[in-house]
Scaffold this motif. Structure first.
Motif, PDB file in Angstrom:
ATOM      1  N   THR A 321      26.103 -66.867  11.509  1.00 42.12           N
ATOM      2  CA  THR A 321      27.348 -67.622  11.490  1.00 42.12           C
ATOM      3  C   THR A 321      27.030 -69.104  11.422  1.00 42.12           C
ATOM      4  OG1 THR A 321      27.466 -67.880  13.888  1.00 42.12           O
ATOM      5  CG2 THR A 321      28.402 -65.846  12.958  1.00 42.12           C
ATOM      6  N   SER A 322      28.065 -69.924  11.410  1.00 42.60           N
ATOM      7  CA  SER A 322      27.851 -71.377  11.402  1.00 42.60           C
ATOM      8  C   SER A 322      27.134 -71.839  12.669  1.00 42.60           C
ATOM      9  CB  SER A 322      29.196 -72.101  11.265  1.00 42.60           C
ATOM     10  OG  SER A 322      30.082 -71.720  12.305  1.00 42.60           O
ATOM     11  N   ASP A 323      27.242 -71.035  13.736  1.00 42.15           N
ATOM     12  CA  ASP A 323      26.569 -71.402  14.989  1.00 42.15           C
ATOM     13  C   ASP A 323      25.094 -71.039  14.993  1.00 42.15           C
ATOM     14  OD1 ASP A 323      28.923 -72.404  16.132  1.00 42.15           O
ATOM     15  OD2 ASP A 323      29.507 -70.415  16.862  1.00 42.15           O
ATOM     16  N   THR A 324      24.688 -70.106  14.137  1.00 41.58           N
ATOM     17  CA  THR A 324      23.290 -69.653  14.149  1.00 41.58           C
ATOM     18  C   THR A 324      22.535 -69.970  12.864  1.00 41.58           C
ATOM     19  OG1 THR A 324      24.007 -67.451  13.413  1.00 41.58           O
ATOM     20  CG2 THR A 324      23.748 -67.799  15.786  1.00 41.58           C
ATOM     21  N   GLU A 325      23.214 -70.555  11.865  1.00 34.68           N
ATOM     22  CA  GLU A 325      22.516 -70.816  10.605  1.00 34.68           C
ATOM     23  C   GLU A 325      21.426 -71.879  10.758  1.00 34.68           C
ATOM     24  OE1 GLU A 325      25.112 -72.135   7.550  1.00 34.68           O
ATOM     25  OE2 GLU A 325      26.119 -73.619   8.818  1.00 34.68           O
ATOM     26  N   ASN A 326      21.449 -72.630  11.850  1.00 26.09           N
ATOM     27  CA  ASN A 326      20.390 -73.609  12.084  1.00 26.09           C
ATOM     28  C   ASN A 326      19.036 -72.941  12.324  1.00 26.09           C
ATOM     29  OD1 ASN A 326      21.677 -72.759  14.681  1.00 26.09           O
ATOM     30  ND2 ASN A 326      20.042 -74.007  15.569  1.00 26.09           N
ATOM     31  N   LEU A 327      19.033 -71.638  12.606  1.00 24.39           N
ATOM     32  CA  LEU A 327      17.786 -70.896  12.813  1.00 24.39           C
ATOM     33  C   LEU A 327      17.109 -70.502  11.505  1.00 24.39           C
ATOM     34  CD1 LEU A 327      18.958 -68.439  15.622  1.00 24.39           C
ATOM     35  CD2 LEU A 327      17.683 -70.580  15.917  1.00 24.39           C
ATOM     36  N   LEU A 328      17.844 -70.536  10.392  1.00 22.66           N
ATOM     37  CA  LEU A 328      17.313 -70.002   9.139  1.00 22.66           C
ATOM     38  C   LEU A 328      16.077 -70.737   8.639  1.00 22.66           C
ATOM     39  CD1 LEU A 328      20.579 -69.064   7.174  1.00 22.66           C
ATOM     40  CD2 LEU A 328      19.324 -67.786   8.920  1.00 22.66           C
ATOM     41  N   PRO A 329      16.000 -72.082   8.722  1.00 22.56           N
ATOM     42  CA  PRO A 329      14.753 -72.739   8.271  1.00 22.56           C
ATOM     43  C   PRO A 329      13.525 -72.259   9.033  1.00 22.56           C
ATOM     44  CG  PRO A 329      16.524 -74.342   8.451  1.00 22.56           C
ATOM     45  CD  PRO A 329      17.050 -73.072   9.053  1.00 22.56           C
ATOM     46  N   ASP A 330      13.656 -72.045  10.348  1.00 19.18           N
ATOM     47  CA  ASP A 330      12.517 -71.548  11.127  1.00 19.18           C
ATOM     48  C   ASP A 330      12.159 -70.123  10.712  1.00 19.18           C
ATOM     49  OD1 ASP A 330      12.264 -73.892  12.577  1.00 19.18           O
ATOM     50  OD2 ASP A 330      13.672 -73.228  14.128  1.00 19.18           O
ATOM     51  N   LEU A 331      13.168 -69.310  10.420  1.00 16.84           N
ATOM     52  CA  LEU A 331      12.893 -67.947   9.972  1.00 16.84           C
ATOM     53  C   LEU A 331      12.173 -67.955   8.626  1.00 16.84           C
ATOM     54  CD1 LEU A 331      16.249 -66.224  10.979  1.00 16.84           C
ATOM     55  CD2 LEU A 331      14.017 -65.848  12.028  1.00 16.84           C
ATOM     56  N   ARG A 332      12.571 -68.839   7.734  1.00 20.29           N
ATOM     57  CA  ARG A 332      11.886 -68.949   6.442  1.00 20.29           C
ATOM     58  C   ARG A 332      10.424 -69.379   6.628  1.00 20.29           C
ATOM     59  NH1 ARG A 332      16.994 -70.961   4.763  1.00 20.29           N
ATOM     60  NH2 ARG A 332      17.962 -69.555   3.245  1.00 20.29           N
ATOM     61  N   THR A 333      10.197 -70.287   7.549  1.00 23.80           N
ATOM     62  CA  THR A 333       8.830 -70.735   7.827  1.00 23.80           C
ATOM     63  C   THR A 333       7.971 -69.576   8.312  1.00 23.80           C
ATOM     64  OG1 THR A 333       9.569 -72.978   8.362  1.00 23.80           O
ATOM     65  CG2 THR A 333       7.426 -72.293   9.228  1.00 23.80           C
ATOM     66  N   LEU A 334       8.527 -68.746   9.164  1.00 19.04           N
ATOM     67  CA  LEU A 334       7.775 -67.597   9.668  1.00 19.04           C
ATOM     68  C   LEU A 334       7.512 -66.577   8.571  1.00 19.04           C
ATOM     69  CD1 LEU A 334       9.608 -67.196  13.085  1.00 19.04           C
ATOM     70  CD2 LEU A 334       7.213 -67.885  12.754  1.00 19.04           C
ATOM     71  N   VAL A 335       8.477 -66.392   7.672  1.00 11.99           N
ATOM     72  CA  VAL A 335       8.259 -65.501   6.528  1.00 11.99           C
ATOM     73  C   VAL A 335       7.111 -66.029   5.676  1.00 11.99           C
ATOM     74  CG1 VAL A 335       9.279 -64.681   4.363  1.00 11.99           C
ATOM     75  CG2 VAL A 335      10.609 -64.578   6.477  1.00 11.99           C
ATOM     76  N   ALA A 336       7.060 -67.346   5.472  1.00 13.60           N
ATOM     77  CA  ALA A 336       5.966 -67.948   4.701  1.00 13.60           C
ATOM     78  C   ALA A 336       4.634 -67.761   5.424  1.00 13.60           C
ATOM     79  CB  ALA A 336       6.249 -69.426   4.467  1.00 13.60           C
ATOM     80  N   ALA A 429      20.943 -64.484  18.359  1.00 11.66           N
ATOM     81  CA  ALA A 429      22.215 -63.804  18.062  1.00 11.66           C
ATOM     82  C   ALA A 429      22.406 -63.521  16.577  1.00 11.66           C
ATOM     83  CB  ALA A 429      23.391 -64.606  18.598  1.00 11.66           C
ATOM     84  N   LEU A 430      21.300 -63.409  15.821  1.00 11.05           N
ATOM     85  CA  LEU A 430      21.400 -62.900  14.446  1.00 11.05           C
ATOM     86  C   LEU A 430      21.342 -61.392  14.569  1.00 11.05           C
ATOM     87  CD1 LEU A 430      20.438 -65.883  13.914  1.00 11.05           C
ATOM     88  CD2 LEU A 430      19.475 -65.018  11.788  1.00 11.05           C
ATOM     89  N   ILE A 431      22.505 -60.795  14.563  1.00  8.38           N
ATOM     90  CA  ILE A 431      22.607 -59.378  14.927  1.00  8.38           C
ATOM     91  C   ILE A 431      23.024 -58.536  13.719  1.00  8.38           C
ATOM     92  CG2 ILE A 431      23.096 -59.841  17.353  1.00  8.38           C
ATOM     93  CD1 ILE A 431      26.068 -59.517  16.693  1.00  8.38           C
ATOM     94  N   ASN A 432      23.353 -57.280  14.018  1.00  9.88           N
ATOM     95  CA  ASN A 432      23.820 -56.355  12.979  1.00  9.88           C
ATOM     96  C   ASN A 432      22.766 -56.206  11.877  1.00  9.88           C
ATOM     97  OD1 ASN A 432      25.455 -54.555  11.672  1.00  9.88           O
ATOM     98  ND2 ASN A 432      26.870 -56.088  10.866  1.00  9.88           N
ATOM     99  N   LEU A 433      21.565 -55.840  12.295  1.00 11.14           N
ATOM    100  CA  LEU A 433      20.471 -55.626  11.344  1.00 11.14           C
ATOM    101  C   LEU A 433      20.777 -54.431  10.463  1.00 11.14           C
ATOM    102  CD1 LEU A 433      17.432 -56.097  13.750  1.00 11.14           C
ATOM    103  CD2 LEU A 433      18.088 -57.625  11.913  1.00 11.14           C
TER     104      LEU A 433
END
Length: 434
Positions: A321-336, A429-433
């Protein structure tokens, strides 16, 4: 008119009745037959295995519903319906999707095509078989049919038959998609809706005693979008397809595409020089053939995504959500850090829809509202009469998802990277996998 009615057996409508020679001739054109080779639901068959139906069968279904509407209007409302409009309505219904390309919307996104604009080109370009047949009706008939599809035709009754919030197109695809996916979400009482549908000078309305059938249709459409069209795994396969085509395009533009694997029919689209003739050569099978060739391609990303698509290995996803999208750059870094190129192995995907939208003339794309005709002949907008429709009217439904490799959910490999990724998912809280 045909000397004897032609029928097509259909699982949704039982029989599709063809009574005009021009309709039969249009069905038999190469441009229309191409729709047999384009699936109606794109990659949804990777989730709902029965969803193998084509744009061809859907187009015939839209034609059949439109034919039934015309018959009802002629028999029951001859003072409100001019039956000389029948042929333009039937042709527009049949041909409304003829411009769809392979894996329709994903292909459009990568190559900046527009199936509605291409439909109009097919109708109006004198090089096509469809244009030749339409011109035999009248020199300006191709333009008339095209104007129905682009909503500029002067008779609003004809336009609303094909394109409105309750039209022949939507009614057929809901019933057909429900049937082929083996679900009941999209079922509604088509017979009743056609019975209470009626023309009036400014368009099409529905008798008040049929309002509950219209409500049922609105709810069915809402459920189909949530359960079928927005299915997260199907969207994961769309992401794979999009990144596969994007990688091929990038390699070609960089001059790095091995000539032995060149997709000859796609090159005009890579170069942005495609013609209508080029477009009409493409279908789902053409793309699948190229993907099969690329299973042996030396580029590891193109090779992997070809295999992912053909072998059904979608990316996994979690909602944000708009409250958790700030986590996406860190998730991309971990994927890299785990060894994946985040440009291809991560994606954001959002799918939203308005189940019903009351008319708002100030909006960018105002919708034709559903009108309920009272006993005194007055018209009331549906959501003002139905608490059920009012509850979902104007409410955007759907979600936003972050896609990533399934490997990121396993505990092997670089445990710190994987565990940190999973920590972000669970505690952020990135849920609903899915």
């Amino acid at each position: 008119m045909l000397p004897r009615e032609k029928v097509f057996r259909d699982p949704v409508h039982n029989y599709i009745h063809v009574r005009h020679q021009v309709i039969l001739d249009l069905i038999n054109t190469p441009e229309f037959q191409r729709l047999r080779r384009i699936k109606q639901l794109g990659v949804a068959n990777t989730v709902f295995q029965g969803a193998e139906h084509s744009r061809f069968t859907h187009s015939l279904g839209v034609y059949e519903i439109t034919r039934q509407i015309c018959d009802s209007f002629k028999n029951n409302y001859p003072d409100q319906w001019d039956d000389s409009e029948r042929l333009v309505a039937l042709c527009a219904a049949l041909l409304h999707d003829v411009g769809h390309g392979p894996y329709s919307h994903t292909f459009e996104h990568i190559f900046n095509t527009d199936h509605e604009a291409i439909t109009r080109r097919i109708l109006c370009n004198e090089s096509t078989n469809i244009n030749h047949i339409l011109r035999e009706v009248a020199p300006d008939f191709p333009q008339k049919v095209a104007s129905v599809i682009d909503h500029t035709y002067p008779n609003p009754q004809v336009v609303q038959m094909i394109s409105s919030q309750i039209d022949a197109d939507r009614m057929d695809y809901l019933l057909r998609d429900a049937y082929n996916t083996g679900t009941n979400y999209g079922l509604f009482d088509l017979t009743r809706i056609l019975r209470v549908m009626r023309p009036y000078p400014d368009g099409i309305a529905f008798d008040a005693n049929g309002m509950h059938a219209v409500e049922d249709y609105i709810v069915s459409r809402f459920q189909m979008y949530q359960q079928i069209y927005f299915h997260p795994v199907s969207r994961g396969m769309e992401v794979v397809l999009m990144h596969l085509l994007a990688r091929a395009k990038t390699l070609y533009e960089a001059g790095r595409f091995d000539a032995a694997y060149n997709p000859r029919l796609l090159i005009p689209f890579f170069e942005g020089t495609w013609t209508l003739k080029d477009y009409l050569k493409l279908d789902d099978g053409v793309l699948n053939t190229y993907f099969t060739y690329w299973l042996d391609y030396p580029d590891p990303i193109l090779k992997d995504f070809s295999d992912r698509f053909l072998s059904r290995r979608p990316l996994k996803s979690a909602t944000f959500t708009s409250d958790t999208e700030n986590l996406l750059p860190d998730l991309r870094t971990l994927v890299a850090e785990a060894g994946f190129d985040p440009e291809y192995y991560t994606a954001e995907n959002d799918s939203f829809d308005l189940p019903y939208d009351a008319y708002d003339p100030s909006s960018a794309n105002p919708k034709t509202q559903i009108e309920i005709m009272q006993l005194d002949g007055s018209l009331e907008e549906l959501s003002t009469l139905s608490p059920l429709v009012a509850a979902i009217s104007g409410r955007m439904t759907g979600d936003k998802r972050f896609y990533f490799p399934k490997t990121m959910l396993q505990k092997s490999g670089d445990s710190s990277t994987y565990q940190q990724f999973q920590h972000y998912l669970l505690n952020g809280a990135l849920i609903n996998l899915r």
